[in-house]
Design an enzyme around this catalytic site. Structure first.
Site, PDB file in Angstrom:
ATOM      1  N   SER A 108       0.834  -1.197   0.000  1.00 21.42           N
ATOM      2  CA  SER A 108       0.000   0.000   0.000  1.00 21.42           C
ATOM      3  C   SER A 108       0.868   1.245   0.000  1.00 21.42           C
ATOM      4  CB  SER A 108      -0.880  -0.017   1.263  1.00 21.42           C
ATOM      5  OG  SER A 108      -1.452   1.234   1.523  1.00 21.42           O
ATOM      6  N   TYR A 151      -1.200   0.776  11.333  1.00 20.36           N
ATOM      7  CA  TYR A 151      -1.406   0.130  10.034  1.00 20.36           C
ATOM      8  C   TYR A 151      -0.244   0.429   9.087  1.00 20.36           C
ATOM      9  CZ  TYR A 151      -3.212  -1.082   5.474  1.00 20.36           C
ATOM     10  OH  TYR A 151      -3.347  -1.627   4.206  1.00 20.36           O
TER      11      TYR A 151
END
Length: 329
Positions: free
Chosen positions: A132, A156
């Site tokens: 990501s 995250y």
């Protein structure tokens, strides 16, 4: 478009197959003739892969990424040669509230998979890791390029940074045939995580309610339609044996980033509810403010460019949710 000749009779393991991208990738692999094995932690009948019945054409291994016996069982018993590692805890807010579980899934789960692939390197020929833009962390200099180091700070983001570093470690130390795909925010039909901007906004709009924006609405992001993300992963897998692909990281995003409000208002317009006005809560925590990817490397070496504009992608996505929410069973 998958190369039918390339995938015919290849044994493929997909982790995270019941998620948004997995539910779009697996049918394409099956149609191209691959023998697909999926590692499934929880049987969620709402997952598009399960609801559509496509999972019935897969070999299912029940288990967890964090369990070496489960992962090895999937690799060995099914003679896996290609791995698409999509499995992860993928929600920023969940990572903020539950960092331990996020680290277990995204970090331990990743190195367990990589180690299992290393142990069976005689069979495993390619590993594609779904990462990501969050792996880059906060940066004053945008767009991100692949030369920038992973430097996440929130739970995250840190989990994605660590997974990317682990992938690089196994690629360079053990010559594991691995590549990392860093996408922007992936959207499309099949995502039932209503805390995310696009599915949450669409559900609100179709119910005649104003969408709620957790941030101030000005955070900027890249938005990638799920079909373009699948094309990116497949392109990497099909070319991983090339020296300038193997062991590398690649960015995949559109030419321009958009604010949360721009995307929400696009949904409102395309759904025919321009009369509704988003409600700004401004309560988001643990979020990177602005992100944008430079995808020139993917264009140059893979010939990848997004084929779906935001408008066309949202039209397709809204239509999926309209049908899905009209007949939820």
């Amino acid at each position: 478009m998958l190369g039918v000749t390339f995938w015919q009779d290849r044994s493929v393991l997909v982790t995270g197959a019941t998620g948004l991208v997995g539910s779009a990738l697996v049918p394409g692999l099956l149609e191209a003739g691959a023998r697909v094995c999926v590692l499934v932690r929880d049987w969620d009948p709402q997952s598009e892969l399960i609801r559509s019945g496509v999972i019935g054409a897969c070999r299912v291994v029940s288990g967890r990424l964090e369990s070496m016996p489960d992962v090895e069982r999937a690799l060995v018993e099914h003679g896996v040669e290609t791995v698409f590692h999509l499995g992860a805890q993928t929600v920023v807010g969940t990572g903020y509230r539950s960092p331990y579980a996020t680290f277990e899934s995204n970090i331990r789960g990743s190195y367990t998979l990589f180690e299992a692939c290393r142990r069976h390197a005689d069979a495993v020929r390619r590993v594609v890791v779904a990462s990501s833009d969050k792996a880059y962390g906060e940066s004053a200099a945008l767009p991100y390029t692949e030369e920038m180091p992973p430097r996440g700070r929130h739970p995250y983001d840190v989990s994605k940074s660590c997974a990317d570093l682990l992938a690089k470690c196994y690629a360079h130390t053990y010559e594991l045939p691995i590549v990392v795909a860093r996408c922007g925010n992936i959207y499309g039909g099949g995502d039932l995580n209503w805390s995310r901007l696009i599915p949450g906004t669409i559900r609100s709009v179709l119910a005649g309610q104003a969408p709620v924006i957790r941030s101030d609405g000005l955070y900027r992001r890249d938005y990638v339609y799920v079909a373009d993300a699948v094309a990116a992963y497949v392109a990497l897998a099909e070319r991983i044996e090339l020296p300038d692909i193997r062991g590398e990281a690649f960015n995949f995003g559109p030419a321009d980033s958009l604010t949360v409000l721009q995307v929400a208002r696009a949904v409102l317009r395309l759904a025919g509810r321009g009369d509704l006005e988003p409600v700004i809560e401004n309560t988001a925590r643990g979020e990177i403010r602005d992100q944008h990817l430079d995808s020139a490397k993917a264009d140059r070496l893979l010939g990848w460019r997004p084929k779906w504009s935001l408008e066309k992608g949202l039209e397709k996505t809204i239509a999926w949710y309209r049908d899905r929410l009209a007949s939820p069973s």
